[in-house]
Design an enzyme around this catalytic site. Structure first.
Site, mmCIF file in Angstrom:
data_model
loop_
_atom_site.group_PDB
_atom_site.id
_atom_site.type_symbol
_atom_site.label_atom_id
_atom_site.label_comp_id
_atom_site.label_asym_id
_atom_site.label_seq_id
_atom_site.Cartn_x
_atom_site.Cartn_y
_atom_site.Cartn_z
ATOM 1 N N SER A 158 -26.834 17.157 -5.063
ATOM 2 C CA SER A 158 -27.219 16.475 -6.300
ATOM 3 C C SER A 158 -28.250 17.293 -7.057
ATOM 4 O O SER A 158 -29.067 18.010 -6.446
ATOM 5 C CB SER A 158 -27.804 15.093 -5.989
ATOM 6 N N TYR A 166 -33.329 9.206 -1.602
ATOM 7 C CA TYR A 166 -32.003 9.770 -1.852
ATOM 8 C C TYR A 166 -32.103 11.278 -2.041
ATOM 9 O O TYR A 166 -31.305 12.048 -1.474
ATOM 10 C CB TYR A 166 -31.396 9.118 -3.093
#
Length: 273
Positions: free
Chosen positions: A164, A177
């Protein structure tokens, strides 16, 4: 759930991935679906993995089949004890069942670790349970999926981990996350060194804001405009944008690329304009 849908279809002749078997985790929708569709379009026999949404997996199979591709679907929940073993048992069974019609044998050529969950909150807002859960799905599961999959992955194979852009750009509201994706980046680097002697490449692709059904908040025009402004191209990403990068890394064209973090954010927040 029909686990052998599409096996009688004919892949595109001359596709770069013809004869390859690919597993894409979390590919019943969103970015994972886009990746599964693209790999199938390039000729791969694709194993579509899902955790619970059988209807979405069926739709992915139908879309692949309609485009002339070949795929099966398997179900396995990740982030729970025995998850990797359950996934590979389902994979082996599905490939064995599809083999005679699909012209494939046991084993794997391409593994895409796409499945993941999000958790939101600054550090003081994240519970221990949420922290453990996001690490179990996003970091621990890929580690053991790869570990147990190496005996199936053929020499010269490909591993692509979906990371990400939050590992490059600080978003305090996604701290836990972001940490999981940082762990995945480190796993990518170390495995690339470890598996190089077998000719296996290991790379990470880092999406930015991608318009999927999982990011339904981007359906709001104001939110979409704000999100698009992050990119140098002033638009949101689409699953196909990420799928095209993965397809390249999965092909022989990327045989000399390994241990790399490929930024797929569309140039998000490159600098001050």
């Amino acid at each position: 759930m029909n686990t052998v849908a599409g096996v009688k279809s004919t892949a595109k002749a001359g596709g770069k991935l013809t004869g390859k078997v690919a597993l894409v985790t979390g590919s019943s929708r969103g970015i994972g679906r886009g990746i599964a569709e693209r790999l199938a379009a390039d000729g791969a026999f694709v194993v579509v993995h899902y955790a619970g949404n059988a209807a979405a997996a069926d739709e992915t199979l139908a879309r692949i089949t309609a485009a002339g591709g070949r795929a099966v679907a398997i179900r396995a929940e990740l982030g729970v004890p025995g998850d990797a073993e359950a996934l590979w048992t389902a994979f082996d069974d599905a490939v064995a069942a599809a083999g005679p019609a699909a012209g494939i044998g046991p084993g794997l050529d391409i593994l895409v670790n796409n499945a993941g969950i999000s958790t939101y909150g600054r550090i003081h807002e994240v519970s221990e349970a949420d922290f453990d859960r996001v690490f179990a799905v996003n970091a621990k599961a890929p580690f053991f999926v790869i570990r147990q999959g190496l005996e199936r992955l053929r020499d010269g194979g490909r591993i692509v981990n979906i990371s990400s852009g939050v590992t490059r750009i600080a978003f305090p509201s996604t701290t836990a996350y972001s940490m999981t994706k940082g762990a995945l980046n480190t796993l990518t680097l170390t495995l690339a060194q470890d598996l190089g002697p077998r000719g296996i490449t290991v790379n990470a692709v880092a999406p930015g804001l991608v318009h999927t059904d999982a990011a339904d908040w981007l359906n709001d025009p104001a939110a979409a405009k704000q999100g698009a402004a992050y990119s140098a191209f002033d638009r949101l990403g689409e699953p196909a944008d990420i799928a095209d990068i993965v397809a390249f890394l999965a092909s022989d064209d990327a045989r000399w690329i390994t241990g790399q973090y490929i930024d797929g954010t569309g140039g998000a927040l490159l600098g001050v304009s």
